[in-house]
Design a protein around this motif. Structure first.
Motif, PDB file in Angstrom:
ATOM      1  N   GLY A 169       0.862  -1.303  -0.103  1.00 11.05           N
ATOM      2  CA  GLY A 169       0.051   0.022   0.162  1.00 11.05           C
ATOM      3  C   GLY A 169       0.895   1.211  -0.111  1.00 11.05           C
ATOM      4  O   GLY A 169       0.212   2.369  -0.147  1.00 11.05           O
ATOM      5  N   TYR A 170       2.052   1.137   0.090  1.00 14.05           N
ATOM      6  CA  TYR A 170       3.006   2.111   0.244  1.00 14.05           C
ATOM      7  C   TYR A 170       4.237   2.320  -0.769  1.00 14.05           C
ATOM      8  O   TYR A 170       5.387   2.617  -0.702  1.00 14.05           O
ATOM      9  CB  TYR A 170       3.778   2.446   1.676  1.00 14.05           C
ATOM     10  N   GLY A 171       3.707   1.444  -1.700  1.00 14.17           N
ATOM     11  CA  GLY A 171       4.710   1.355  -3.003  1.00 14.17           C
ATOM     12  C   GLY A 171       5.640   0.032  -2.989  1.00 14.17           C
ATOM     13  O   GLY A 171       6.650  -0.026  -4.002  1.00 14.17           O
ATOM     14  N   GLY A 172       5.460  -0.695  -1.883  1.00 11.74           N
ATOM     15  CA  GLY A 172       6.236  -2.000  -1.942  1.00 11.74           C
ATOM     16  C   GLY A 172       7.536  -2.018  -1.140  1.00 11.74           C
ATOM     17  O   GLY A 172       8.404  -2.871  -1.801  1.00 11.74           O
ATOM     18  N   PRO A 173       7.941  -1.027  -0.348  1.00  7.58           N
ATOM     19  CA  PRO A 173       8.899  -1.352   0.216  1.00  7.58           C
ATOM     20  C   PRO A 173       9.210  -2.630   1.228  1.00  7.58           C
ATOM     21  O   PRO A 173       8.071  -3.147   1.751  1.00  7.58           O
ATOM     22  CB  PRO A 173       9.300  -0.260   1.339  1.00  7.58           C
ATOM     23  N   ILE A 174      10.079  -3.427   1.217  1.00  8.80           N
ATOM     24  CA  ILE A 174      10.309  -4.671   1.877  1.00  8.80           C
ATOM     25  C   ILE A 174      10.943  -4.627   3.406  1.00  8.80           C
ATOM     26  O   ILE A 174      11.823  -3.790   3.500  1.00  8.80           O
ATOM     27  CB  ILE A 174      11.146  -5.740   1.214  1.00  8.80           C
ATOM     28  N   ARG A 175      10.374  -5.155   4.234  1.00  8.95           N
ATOM     29  CA  ARG A 175      10.779  -5.189   5.517  1.00  8.95           C
ATOM     30  C   ARG A 175      11.060  -6.504   5.965  1.00  8.95           C
ATOM     31  O   ARG A 175      10.586  -7.417   5.858  1.00  8.95           O
ATOM     32  CB  ARG A 175       9.613  -4.520   6.458  1.00  8.95           C
ATOM     33  N   LEU A 176      12.192  -6.488   6.837  1.00 11.34           N
ATOM     34  CA  LEU A 176      12.657  -7.785   7.539  1.00 11.34           C
ATOM     35  C   LEU A 176      12.945  -7.415   9.088  1.00 11.34           C
ATOM     36  O   LEU A 176      13.470  -6.605   9.453  1.00 11.34           O
ATOM     37  CB  LEU A 176      13.694  -8.404   6.858  1.00 11.34           C
ATOM     38  N   PHE A 177      12.336  -8.550   9.767  1.00  7.54           N
ATOM     39  CA  PHE A 177      12.587  -8.315  11.181  1.00  7.54           C
ATOM     40  C   PHE A 177      12.588  -9.531  11.972  1.00  7.54           C
ATOM     41  O   PHE A 177      11.850 -10.364  11.775  1.00  7.54           O
ATOM     42  CB  PHE A 177      11.104  -7.483  11.849  1.00  7.54           C
ATOM     43  N   PHE A 178      13.528  -9.581  12.891  1.00  6.74           N
ATOM     44  CA  PHE A 178      13.894 -10.770  13.669  1.00  6.74           C
ATOM     45  C   PHE A 178      13.847 -10.384  15.188  1.00  6.74           C
ATOM     46  O   PHE A 178      14.218  -9.206  15.560  1.00  6.74           O
ATOM     47  CB  PHE A 178      15.580 -11.171  13.702  1.00  6.74           C
ATOM     48  N   GLN A 179      12.642 -10.841  15.894  1.00  7.70           N
ATOM     49  CA  GLN A 179      12.519 -10.419  17.320  1.00  7.70           C
ATOM     50  C   GLN A 179      12.955 -11.479  18.119  1.00  7.70           C
ATOM     51  O   GLN A 179      12.558 -12.694  18.135  1.00  7.70           O
ATOM     52  CB  GLN A 179      11.076 -10.520  17.605  1.00  7.70           C
ATOM     53  N   PHE A 180      14.009 -11.191  19.035  1.00  3.17           N
ATOM     54  CA  PHE A 180      14.683 -12.167  20.015  1.00  3.17           C
ATOM     55  C   PHE A 180      13.665 -12.039  21.562  1.00  3.17           C
ATOM     56  O   PHE A 180      13.152 -11.036  21.560  1.00  3.17           O
ATOM     57  CB  PHE A 180      16.258 -11.839  20.272  1.00  3.17           C
ATOM     58  N   PRO A 181      13.832 -13.071  22.102  1.00  7.91           N
ATOM     59  CA  PRO A 181      13.233 -13.215  23.495  1.00  7.91           C
ATOM     60  C   PRO A 181      13.592 -12.395  24.726  1.00  7.91           C
ATOM     61  O   PRO A 181      13.795 -12.778  25.834  1.00  7.91           O
ATOM     62  CB  PRO A 181      12.943 -14.649  23.731  1.00  7.91           C
ATOM     63  N   TYR A 182      14.254 -11.323  24.402  1.00  8.70           N
ATOM     64  CA  TYR A 182      14.623 -10.206  25.453  1.00  8.70           C
ATOM     65  C   TYR A 182      14.115  -8.773  25.310  1.00  8.70           C
ATOM     66  O   TYR A 182      13.883  -8.520  24.214  1.00  8.70           O
ATOM     67  CB  TYR A 182      16.177 -10.158  25.261  1.00  8.70           C
TER      68      TYR A 182
END
Length: 246
Positions: A169-182
């Motif tokens: 919806g915003y032109g297609g930027p790609i996000r990548l996110f790793f969430q650690f348990p801290y």
């Protein structure tokens, strides 16, 4: 019975060490990132900015890597790195004043939010996501975003969540996110493409925008170069975080 810390060592410090290696290998296009096609954040360390800031290109590269390592690891940044950062930011501000440079405004174009390849994009990514070897996985799709998520156990026995999102919806930027348990201050809490790519550091430094540090979903129904690029980076990161023997 031995607890996890006895078996794996200090998981937080171990994760900090791995994050440092990920960022340094990413910046130098070495290790698991060797052979992948992307722009290193070191492209921000030009001869011109080195001269303006009073540092060498090598010193700027070290700052670019070490500042991001400190932020992702949840640790305080070395004072020398902080000084180099401030010198470069001041140089950028002086350049903006000298040239009357203003960042171009972000304009919303409805046409950019139209992706005739949504069906093909979803199918292509879903197939690749299924080959990641995650313990669990799911995806979500609405009018604006297409996202793929999953969990895996890292080499310290902790559960990690990751997510790749296409902001269609915003032109297609790609996000990548790793969430650690801290979750406490000073903990290594997450790793995302904004910091890994250097895009956020570029913003912090007040340097001109660097679209070379972004990944944008294309509109082709047969070629998914940007998507495949981020998925390749995802696999590379997983190779550092997962147990060496699975």
């Amino acid at each position: 019975m031995n607890n996890r810390s006895q078996i794996f060592g200090d998981p937080k410090q171990g994760l900090r060490d791995i994050l440092a290696r990920i960022i340094r290998d990413f910046d130098s296009t070495s290790g698991a990132f060797a052979g992948l096609t992307y722009n290193s954040p070191w492209i921000l360390a030009t001869e011109d900015w080195a001269e303006r800031s009073g540092h060498t290109v090598e010193e700027l590269c070290e700052m670019i890597s070490q500042r991001r390592i400190s932020i992702c690891a949840g640790e305080k940044t070395n004072p020398e790195i902080v000084q180099t950062f401030e010198d470069l930011r001041n140089a950028a501000e002086e350049w903006r004043t000298e040239t009357d440079y203003i960042d171009p405004p972000t304009r919303y174009d409805p046409e950019e939010a139209k992706f005739p390849n949504r069906k093909e994009l979803k199918a292509h990514t879903l197939k690749a996501w299924g080959s990641m070897g995650l313990a669990s996985q799911w995806h979500n799709y609405d009018a604006r975003d297409l996202s793929f998520s999953g969990t895996f156990e890292d080499r310290f026995g902790r559960d990690v969540t990751l997510n790749v999102k296409f902001k269609l919806g915003y032109g297609g930027p790609i996000r990548l996110f790793f969430q650690f348990p801290y979750y406490s201050d000073g903990d290594p809490r997450s790793l995302d493409l904004f910091w890994l790519s250097g895009w956020l550091l570029c913003r912090e430094l007040r340097l001109p925008k660097a679209p070379e540090l972004e990944w944008i979903v294309g509109k082709s129904k047969t070629s998914f170069e940007a998507v495949d690029g981020v998925l390749a980076i995802t696999r590379a990161i997983l190779s550092y975080l997962r147990p060496t023997i699975q």
